[in-house]
Design an enzyme around this catalytic site. Structure first.
Site, PDB file in Angstrom:
ATOM      1  CG  ASP A  13      -9.155  -8.848  -7.005  1.00 10.72           C
ATOM      2  OD1 ASP A  13      -8.353  -8.781  -6.772  1.00 10.72           O
ATOM      3  OD2 ASP A  13      -8.366  -9.233  -7.864  1.00 10.72           O
ATOM      4  CD  GLU A  23      -2.402 -10.238  -8.919  1.00 11.20           C
ATOM      5  OE1 GLU A  23      -2.773 -12.189  -9.226  1.00 11.20           O
ATOM      6  OE2 GLU A  23      -2.341 -10.292  -7.890  1.00 11.20           O
TER       7      GLU A  23
END
Ligand code: FRU
Length: 523
Positions: free
Chosen positions: A55, A236
Site C-alpha cells: 500500500d 481496509e
C-alpha cells in the site's frame, strides 16, 4: 589545547560523515536508476528500488514536494515485517528514493496509515513557523498475534520537524488502543474538519469504518461507525475527504474503502461512498458501494494531504497489484508498482454522484512525441502503424459510436510468442472486457489467469473517449472522461511488439487518435 584538537577532530568526523551520508543517498538513487531496466520494470510508474512493496502510505504535500511512503519489507520480495519506505517528488512523476521513514519497534510492525501537515501546530511537535508533519499508522504486534490475542493492532503516531526527512515516534504510543479487541483494526487516515475545527481519523474495523476526533492528534475520541447491513467482507485503508461537485460547486464528502475479498473481478479492489460528514457521522446518500476502479490491480488507493488550495486537486495513488497473486508475480529484484497518480473528480449523476479519476496533468510531461492517428474504418483488423513502443506509450482514441456497427471491437497487444492482452468493448452488452488469460505462457498463479474481467460501460454518447497508458507490465484505461477506470497488470515472456485494432460483426470507426511514446522517468 587538547580540548581544541579533540573538538576539531570530532567536527571533522561529523562533517565527513554528513557528506558521506548525503553522497550515499544520491549515489544510491543514481545507480538504482541505471538498474531500473530489468524485464517488467515500469518506466514511468513508481516502484521501490528493490524488495517488497504494498500500500501507499503517509502521502502529503509540503513546500513544493509530494511525499509518498509505502508498505515496505526491505529484506525480501515477499511480504514481511512492515516498514514505511519513502520517496519524494516535485511533480508526481519523477521520484527520489529516500531512506526508510519508519522501522518496526517493540510495539510492532508499521502497517498502513496517512500523514497530515499540522499547519497550526495543534500537536505541539513543531512550532508556528515550522509546522510538523504527523503520521498515523497501525502497530501490528506479531507476538500478540502469535499468542492468540485479538487486540494486537493499535494506532500510533510519529512526527517530523525537518520537512519529512526524519521521523520520531511519539513516546505516548499507542494513541488509540484496541479496546474492543477487534482483530482487524487498522489503517488510520486523518483529515482536518474545518467546521468543527477538529482532526477526524478514519480506520477500518473489520467490516466497517470507525471515526475518531482529536484537537491535537494525540488524544482521540470515538465518534461513530459506518458499515453496510449484512456485509462480512474485510474493509481496509479508508480515506474520508471533502470534494467539490464539478457541476454545482457544492461540497460533498467521499469515503474511500478498500475491500479485501470478493471484488467484482476477483480478489480485492477500491470502492467509495458519497455522502455528508457533519463532524460526527458519515451518511451515504445512497447506500450503494461503487468501484473506483474495476480492474484487478488498484488497491488501497488513498489521497495526498495538504495539496495547496490554489491547486485545489484531490490526488491519490493505488497499489497496482492484488493480494490474490502479488507475492508470486514474476519480477525478480522488486515486487509491485503504484498506479499513476490520479486526480479525482466528483460528477452529478441524476440524484447520485460518480467519482471519476484521470491521470494527473503532469503525465503530459512524459510525452516524447505525438503520432496522429487518421480517421479509420476497421472491418476485421488493422495494425496500429507508427514508430512507437507498445510497452511504453499513451494511446488516446475517440470512437465514433454512431458510425460503429461492430458488435465487439477493441485493441489487441501481442508478441511473436503468441502471447496477448485483449481490450474489448461489447456494444450490445455495454461492457468493457480486459482479457489477460493468454497474456503470458509463464504460469505463476491460477488466480491471475482467471478472466476475462468485465466492467459496465455506458455507451450513451455519440463518441467514446478512451485513454490507455501502457508501461512494461501494466495497462490503465480511462473511459468516458475517467468515469470508468480499469487497471490491470500482465507479464509477457517477451515485450508486446504489436498493437492491432479489431472489430467483429460490423465495422469500427475511429474518429481520431493520438499515440504518445512516453519517456522513462529513470533517464
Ligand atoms: C492492505 C493491508 C492493510 C495493512 C497492510 C499491511 O493491503 O492489508 O490493511 O495495513 O496491508 O501491509
Amino acid at each position: 589545547m587538547k580540548k581544541v584538537v579533540f573538538f576539531g577532530i570530532v567536527l571533522f568526523v561529523a562533517l565527513v560523515g554528513c557528506k558521506q551520508e548525503n553522497r550515499t543517498v544520491k549515489q544510491m538513487a543514481k545507480s538504482q536508476h541505471q538498474k531500473f531496466r530489468e524485464p517488467h520494470r515500469p518506466q514511468f510508474h513508481f516502484t521501490p528500488p528493490s524488495q517488497w512493496m504494498n500500500d501507499p502510505n503517509g502521502m502529503f504535500h509540503y513546500n513544493g514536494e509530494y511525499h509518498l511512503s509505502y508498505q515496505y519489507y526491505p529484506d525480501s520480495t515477499v511480504w514481511g515485517p512492515m516498514h514505511w519506505g519513502h520517496a519524494i517528488s516535485k511533480d508526481l512523476i519523477h521520484w527520489e528514493h529516500m531512506p526508510i521513514a519508519l522501522y518496526p519497534d517493540s510495539l510492532g510492525y508499521i502497517f498502513s496509515g496517512g500523514t497530515v501537515v499540522d499547519v497550526n501546530n495543534t500537536s505541539g511537535f513543531g512550532s508556528g513557523n515550522n509546522p510538523p508533519m504527523v503520521a498515523t499508522f497501525t502497530y501490528h504486534d506479531p507476538e500478540g498475534e502469535k499468542a492468540g490475542a485479538t487486540d494486537f493492532q493499535t494506532q500510533g503516531i510519529a512526527y517530523s520537524t525537518d520537512k519529512g526527512r526524519s521521523w520520531k515516534k511519539y513516546a505516548g504510543n499507542p494513541v488509540i488502543p484496541n479496546q474492543d479487541k477487534i482483530r482487524d483494526f487498522r489503517d488510520p487516515k486523518v483529515v482536518w474538519h474545518p467546521d468543527t475545527e477538529k482532526w477526524i481519523l478514519s480506520l477500518a474495523a473489520y467490516d466497517e469504518v470507525q471515526f475518531f476526533s482529536s484537537k491535537n492528534l494525540k488524544d482521540w475520541t470515538f465518534l461513530s461507525a459506518f458499515g453496510l447491513e449484512g456485509d462480512d467482507r474485510l474493509w481496509e485503508c479508508p480515506d474520508l475527504f471533502p470534494i467539490v461537485v464539478q457541476e454545482t460547486g457544492a461540497t460533498k464528502w467521499v469515503l474511500i474503502v478498500s475491500i479485501q475479498k470478493k471484488a467484482p473481478n476477483g480478489g480485492n479492489a477500491t470502492s467509495y461512498f458519497v455522502g455528508d460528514f457533519d463532524g460526527t457521522e458519515f451518511k451515504a446518500d445512497v447506500h450503494d458501494q461503487k468501484w473506483l476502479d474495476w480492474g484487478t490491480d488498484n488497491y488501497a488507493f488513498v489521497t495526498w494531504d495538504n495539496v495547496p488550495k490554489e491547486d485545489g486537486r484531490r490526488i491519490g495513488i493505488g497499489w497496482m497489484s492484488n493480494w490474490d497473486y502479488a507475492q508470486v508475480v514474476p519480477t525478480k529484484a522488486w515486487r509491485s508498482a503504484m498506479t499513476l497518480p490520479r486526480e479525482l473528480q466528483l460528477y452529478r449523476n441524476g440524484d447520485d454522484h460518480t467519482l471519476g479519476a484521470l491521470p494527473v496533468r503532469e503525465t503530459v510531461s512524459l510525452r516524447a512525441s505525438e503520432i496522429a492517428m487518421k480517421p479509420l474504418k476497421v472491418k476485421g483488423s488493422a495494425v496500429v502503424e507508427g514508430d512507437f513502443d507498445v510497452m511504453q506509450c499513451e494511446l488516446d482514441v475517440l470512437i465514433d459510436l454512431k458510425e460503429t456497427t461492430a458488435k465487439t471491437f477493441g485493441l489487441e497487444l501481442s508478441n511473436e510468442q503468441g502471447e496477448k492482452l485483449m481490450v474489448t468493448i461489447d456494444t450490445d452488452r455495454e461492457v468493457l472486457m480486459v482479457d489477460r488469460t493468454e497474456s503470458s505462457k509463464e504460469m505463476f498463479s491460477e488466480e491471475f489467469y482467471r478472466g476475462p474481467h468485465t466492467a459496465p460501460l455506458s455507451l450513451k454518447g455519440d463518441v467514446l473517449d478512451m485513454r490507455m497508458f501502457l508501461d512494461a507490465s501494466s495497462i490503465e484505461l480511462f473511459l468516458n472522461k475517467g468515469a470508468l477506470n480499469f487497471t490491470a497488470i500482465f507479464f509477457p515472456t517477451a515485450p508486446y511488439s504489436r498493437a492491432t485494432l479489431f472489430s467483429k460483426e460490423g465495422r469500427l470507426v475511429l474518429k481520431e487518435g493520438q499515440i504518445f511514446p512516453l519517456k522513462s522517468i529513470w533517464d
